[in-house]
Scaffold this motif. Structure first.
Motif, PDB file in Angstrom:
ATOM      1  N   ARG A  76      -8.948  -7.194   1.979  1.00  0.00           N
ATOM      2  CA  ARG A  76      -7.718  -7.111   1.187  1.00  0.00           C
ATOM      3  C   ARG A  76      -6.683  -8.121   1.683  1.00  0.00           C
ATOM      4  O   ARG A  76      -6.005  -8.764   0.899  1.00  0.00           O
ATOM      5  CB  ARG A  76      -7.138  -5.696   1.235  1.00  0.00           C
ATOM      6  CG  ARG A  76      -5.819  -5.617   0.461  1.00  0.00           C
ATOM      7  CD  ARG A  76      -5.405  -4.236   0.118  1.00  0.00           C
ATOM      8  NE  ARG A  76      -6.194  -3.772  -1.014  1.00  0.00           N
ATOM      9  CZ  ARG A  76      -6.240  -2.515  -1.411  1.00  0.00           C
ATOM     10  NH1 ARG A  76      -5.561  -1.596  -0.776  1.00  0.00           N
ATOM     11  NH2 ARG A  76      -6.967  -2.175  -2.449  1.00  0.00           N
ATOM     12  N   GLU A  95     -10.400  -8.953  -3.354  1.00  0.00           N
ATOM     13  CA  GLU A  95      -9.972  -7.622  -3.780  1.00  0.00           C
ATOM     14  C   GLU A  95     -11.167  -6.785  -4.224  1.00  0.00           C
ATOM     15  O   GLU A  95     -11.207  -5.579  -3.975  1.00  0.00           O
ATOM     16  CB  GLU A  95      -8.926  -7.718  -4.899  1.00  0.00           C
ATOM     17  CG  GLU A  95      -8.215  -6.413  -5.173  1.00  0.00           C
ATOM     18  CD  GLU A  95      -7.509  -5.799  -3.963  1.00  0.00           C
ATOM     19  OE1 GLU A  95      -7.553  -4.555  -3.832  1.00  0.00           O
ATOM     20  OE2 GLU A  95      -6.931  -6.549  -3.146  1.00  0.00           O
ATOM     21  N   ALA A 113     -12.862  -5.586  -1.092  1.00  0.00           N
ATOM     22  CA  ALA A 113     -11.960  -4.611  -0.464  1.00  0.00           C
ATOM     23  C   ALA A 113     -12.063  -3.266  -1.177  1.00  0.00           C
ATOM     24  O   ALA A 113     -12.207  -2.219  -0.530  1.00  0.00           O
ATOM     25  CB  ALA A 113     -10.519  -5.118  -0.491  1.00  0.00           C
TER      26      ALA A 113
END
Length: 160
Positions: A126, A135, A138
């Protein structure tokens, strides 16, 4: 007589159907098995002895000793030890700070079933601080951590 046999057959079938299949006991996870292993170089001669001594060394501020013992325990297959070692490596406590190595340790913990390791690896992705910023990666790791019971991960996902 035919009615008696039919009744007995129905009763026998009914008994057979009402019995629950035997449930297998869940296999102990790798960390539990590793902790039970013998290791003459550890306190008390067990991996658990190393694990407990590592936490005690960390509590006392003896980070180099904690790193040594968490390393031995992680190498023995204790996922939580890998995550804890990753934290020390990330923070540079008892060892030179090394974000890439910390990420590797977090992933090792995650793959070993430690939800906190999945959380840490997810945060690495992240923030991009110790792994490639992603992302998607993450979110995948944070979901895995949340499903494993890590409340911080659930909060980071918006309370999923």
């Amino acid at each position: 007589m035919k009615g008696v046999w039919t009744g007995m057959l129905i009763a026998a079938v009914g008994l057979g159907c009402s019995e629950q299949p035997a449930k297998k006991a869940p296999a102990p996870d790798k960390s539990t098995l590793a902790l039970a292993s013998q290791d003459a170089t550890c306190p008390e001669g067990t991996v658990k002895g190393c694990f407990d001594a590592a936490f005690e060394a960390e509590r006392r501020g003896e980070e180099p000793r904690a790193v040594e013992l968490f390393s031995r325990t992680c190498d023995a297959g204790v996922a939580r030890a890998c995550n804890q070692l990753g934290v020390l490596v990330w923070q540079g406590r008892g060892v030179a700070a090394d974000p890439a190595r910390a990420y590797t340790l977090y992933m090792r913990a995650c793959e070993g079933g430690d939800a906190a390791g999945c959380f840490s690896a997810g945060i690495c992705h992240r923030t991009g601080s110790c792994a490639t910023k992603s992302e998607g990666e993450a979110t995948k790791l944070l979901k895995r951590a949340c499903e494993g019971g890590d409340k911080r991960a659930c909060a980071n996902l918006g309370g999923l």
